[in-house]
Design an enzyme around this catalytic site. Structure first.
Site, PDB file in Angstrom:
ATOM      1  CG  ASP A  86      -3.397   3.761  10.288  1.00  0.00           C
ATOM      2  OD1 ASP A  86      -4.573   3.711   9.883  1.00  0.00           O
ATOM      3  OD2 ASP A  86      -2.530   2.937   9.977  1.00  0.00           O
ATOM      4  CE  LYS A  94      -1.591   1.714   4.539  1.00  0.00           C
ATOM      5  NZ  LYS A  94      -0.593   2.719   4.696  1.00  0.00           N
TER       6      LYS A  94
HETATM    7  N1  EPU Z   1       6.868  14.317  10.653  1.00  0.00           N
HETATM    8  C1  EPU Z   1       6.844  15.645  11.027  1.00  0.00           C
HETATM    9  N2  EPU Z   1       6.517  16.579  10.061  1.00  0.00           N
HETATM   10  C2  EPU Z   1       6.231  16.239   8.777  1.00  0.00           C
HETATM   11  C3  EPU Z   1       6.279  14.872   8.405  1.00  0.00           C
HETATM   12  C4  EPU Z   1       6.594  13.932   9.370  1.00  0.00           C
HETATM   13  O1  EPU Z   1       7.090  15.974  12.191  1.00  0.00           O
HETATM   14  O2  EPU Z   1       5.953  17.127   7.963  1.00  0.00           O
HETATM   15  C5  EPU Z   1       7.188  13.292  11.667  1.00  0.00           C
HETATM   16  C6  EPU Z   1       5.966  12.416  11.986  1.00  0.00           C
HETATM   17  O3  EPU Z   1       5.096  13.020  12.898  1.00  0.00           O
HETATM   18  C7  EPU Z   1       6.634  11.164  12.522  1.00  0.00           C
HETATM   19  C8  EPU Z   1       7.922  11.071  11.707  1.00  0.00           C
HETATM   20  O4  EPU Z   1       8.146  12.372  11.156  1.00  0.00           O
HETATM   21  O5  EPU Z   1       6.947  11.335  13.878  1.00  0.00           O
HETATM   22  C9  EPU Z   1       7.891  10.060  10.591  1.00  0.00           C
HETATM   23  O6  EPU Z   1       6.752  10.267   9.774  1.00  0.00           O
HETATM   24  P1  EPU Z   1       6.774   9.929   8.215  1.00  0.00           P
HETATM   25  O7  EPU Z   1       6.544  11.190   7.462  1.00  0.00           O
HETATM   26  O8  EPU Z   1       7.992   9.146   7.916  1.00  0.00           O
HETATM   27  O9  EPU Z   1       5.512   8.997   8.072  1.00  0.00           O
HETATM   28  P2  EPU Z   1       4.389   9.049   6.956  1.00  0.00           P
HETATM   29  O10 EPU Z   1       4.963   9.379   5.639  1.00  0.00           O
HETATM   30  O11 EPU Z   1       3.246   9.848   7.464  1.00  0.00           O
HETATM   31  C10 EPU Z   1       4.655   6.583   6.190  1.00  0.00           C
HETATM   32  C11 EPU Z   1       3.763   5.392   6.079  1.00  0.00           C
HETATM   33  C12 EPU Z   1       3.476   4.833   7.466  1.00  0.00           C
HETATM   34  C13 EPU Z   1       4.807   4.448   8.101  1.00  0.00           C
HETATM   35  C14 EPU Z   1       5.724   5.679   8.145  1.00  0.00           C
HETATM   36  C15 EPU Z   1       7.106   5.377   8.704  1.00  0.00           C
HETATM   37  C16 EPU Z   1       2.449   5.865   4.145  1.00  0.00           C
HETATM   38  C17 EPU Z   1       1.141   6.219   3.557  1.00  0.00           C
HETATM   39  N3  EPU Z   1       2.514   5.785   5.450  1.00  0.00           N
HETATM   40  O12 EPU Z   1       3.943   7.540   6.951  1.00  0.00           O
HETATM   41  O13 EPU Z   1       2.700   3.655   7.268  1.00  0.00           O
HETATM   42  O14 EPU Z   1       4.586   3.963   9.390  1.00  0.00           O
HETATM   43  O15 EPU Z   1       5.887   6.209   6.822  1.00  0.00           O
HETATM   44  O16 EPU Z   1       7.741   4.394   7.961  1.00  0.00           O
HETATM   45  O17 EPU Z   1       3.422   5.628   3.422  1.00  0.00           O
HETATM   46  C18 EPU Z   1       1.084   2.018   7.774  1.00  0.00           C
HETATM   47  O18 EPU Z   1       1.330   1.550   6.661  1.00  0.00           O
HETATM   48  O19 EPU Z   1       0.371   1.437   8.623  1.00  0.00           O
HETATM   49  C19 EPU Z   1       1.673   3.326   8.120  1.00  0.00           C
HETATM   50  C20 EPU Z   1       1.260   4.056   9.153  1.00  0.00           C
END
Ligand code: EPU
Length: 440
Positions: A117, A23
């Site tokens: 989530d 996904k």
């Molecule tokens: N963060 C910030 N500011 C931002 C972006 C992120 O502070 O502008 C922080 C977040 O709050 C968090 C950390 O950086 O503490 C990491 O967040 P990240 O941006 O890496 O996560 P994401 O892109 O929102 C994706 C996956 C998640 C997965 C994470 C980490 C997708 C759609 N989601 O989330 O997947 O856990 O990377 O690998 O790609 C799941 O599949 O169940 C899921 C939650």
């Protein structure tokens, strides 16, 4: 009334599972595809709810998304719209990734507030400040994010934390920007590397540099390309754990060993024996499992999306285990469901079992101590997010007595046809489309 799965205690799960693309890769590839002239074909695409949500989002912008068996064919329309409709508010996290691409294609963009989530505040400040540094005028209100830009300009961005979404957002914005963009402290998860390779096939100028740096030379035009997604490492791990937890043995096909190095090593230390071939990975623990201390991290560390099945496994290992979550401050929301099923888990705000992380000295309950083996009991539990769903299902399958999992749509949003796969391994699940919750 809710869609629910009823799970009877089952014996060891055994058999073969083939995982398709993830996904977290397929949806980003769908966004990338609209940057090209002509159709792109994304093979090995999973049947997950997030693909459907993203497909309707892209169609609402005038793009076409078709499925031919396991292949998605994505092509942008003649004149894509610049605004993602409000109806997509809170559905998933893809709208924010469309900001840069829509600016590149139309000069303006509106995206509604993103969902996904509820595992922390999940701010978008890295995405927004990077786009602003690339020259976009951005404003945020309670309906969403508005942006305009004549043409995005390449720039240097140093991410405060290697965010997966922000790295993808900048890559998707920079490929058609004017000049060079350098992302430092970029995330390097396998799904990001996959996206970089796809963009390169589309004609993008991308170099992967040492030390978490990604260098992008903007080009004038991209074209459609064909790719085949690699198997989902999060699903692969989940099914391996499902076999181990039930005293069985699951053989997973379709996910490369290199995507699971840290997961395999963590399970090996707990007493798991692996049989790894060119096409499969199989895990068993004939002598039982030992406790472990694990902390989650960015790639190549132990992924935050592996910790939910691992926590259930820890509840059946001998001794006290510790799991320290360092990526999302509120990732343990699902523990309540596992406690209802009898898992003996306590949460703490301090950093246990590893170095201090960004959440030390806060009140976030981000370390778990798990007592094993816990005796699990059947219960009625809600599924608040994708990964929780899977961990609750496997916990229910070894509980004493039947269980009901409510709101399983969130599990189906991220796992590829989980019902079919779990049933094929021997799990006794029936679906109730209109389950009425009863008070305990
Ligand atoms: N963060 C910030 N500011 C931002 C972006 C992120 O502070 O502008 C922080 C977040 O709050 C968090 C950390 O950086 O503490 C990491 O967040 P990240 O941006 O890496 O996560 P994401 O892109 O929102 C994706 C996956 C998640 C997965 C994470 C980490 C997708 C759609 N989601 O989330 O997947 O856990 O990377 O690998 O790609 C799941 O599949 O169940 C899921 C939650």
């Amino acid at each position: 009334m809710t869609r629910a799965w009823k799970i009877e205690p089952t014996g060891p799960l055994r058999g073969d599972v083939t995982v398709r693309g993830s996904k977290n890769a397929v949806t980003k590839h769908m966004v990338a595809a609209i940057l090209g002239h002509g159709a792109s074909r994304i093979g090995n695409a999973p049947r997950v709810g997030d693909v459907e949500i993203t497909a309707s989002m892209l169609r609402s912008l005038g793009c076409s998304v078709e499925r031919d068996a396991d292949t998605l064919i994505v092509e942008r329309g003649e004149q894509p719209a610049s605004a993602v409709p409000q109806t997509f508010t809170g559905r998933n996290r893809i709208p924010v990734l469309l900001l840069g691409p829509l600016l590149n294609l139309t000069g303006e963009a509106f995206v509604p507030l993103v969902g996904g989530d509820r595992i922390g505040p999940r701010p978008l400040d890295f995405h927004i400040s990077a786009l602003a540094a690339m020259g976009a005028q951005i404003s945020v209100d309670d309906t969403g994010i508005h942006a305009t830009a004549k043409r995005l300009q390449g720039t240097k961005v140093k991410l405060p934390y290697p965010s997966v979404g922000a790295t993808e957002s900048i890559m998707l914005s920079a490929v058609l920007a004017e000049g060079r963009t350098v992302i430092s402290n970029a995330a390097v998860e396998p799904e990001i590397m996959e996206l970089a390779l796809f963009l390169q096939r589309m004609g993008a100028g991308i170099q992967l540099q040492p030390d978490r740096r990604i260098l992008i030379e903007g080009v004038e035009k991209l074209h459609g390309a064909d790719t085949r997604l690699s198997g989902d490492r999060l699903e692969a791990f989940s099914y391996l754990v499902a076999g181990l937890l039930t005293g069985g043995q699951v053989r997973v096909h379709g996910c490369a060993q290199e995507r699971l190095v840290t997961a395999i090593e963590t399970l090996r230390k707990m007493g798991t024996r692996f049989d790894i071939g060119e096409e499969y990975i199989s895990a068993s623990a004939p002598d039982g499992l030992r406790s472990a201390a694990v902390h989650t991290d960015t790639h190549p560390g132990f992924a935050t999306d592996w910790q939910q099945p691992l926590l259930v496994l820890m509840s059946q290992a001998r001794g006290l285990s510790v799991l320290h979550e360092t990526v999302f401050e509120n990732r343990f929301v699902y523990v309540k469901a596992l406690q209802q099923l009898g898992c003996e888990i306590e949460l703490f705000p301090m950093c246990l079992g590893g170095n201090a992380c960004r959440f030390h000295d806060t009140n976030h309950l981000h370390s778990a101590v798990v007592h094993g083996p816990s005796k699990l009991v059947g219960a009625q539990v809600h599924v608040p997010d994708v990964r929780t769903g899977f961990s609750s299902v496997i916990a229910a399958s070894i509980a004493d007595g039947p269980s009901v999992l409510m709101d399983v749509e969130s599990l189906e949003r991220g796992y590829d046809e989980p019902l079919k796969r779990l049933q094929s391994l021997g799990m006794a699940i029936t679906v109730d489309e209109a389950f009425e919750e009863t008070a305990d």
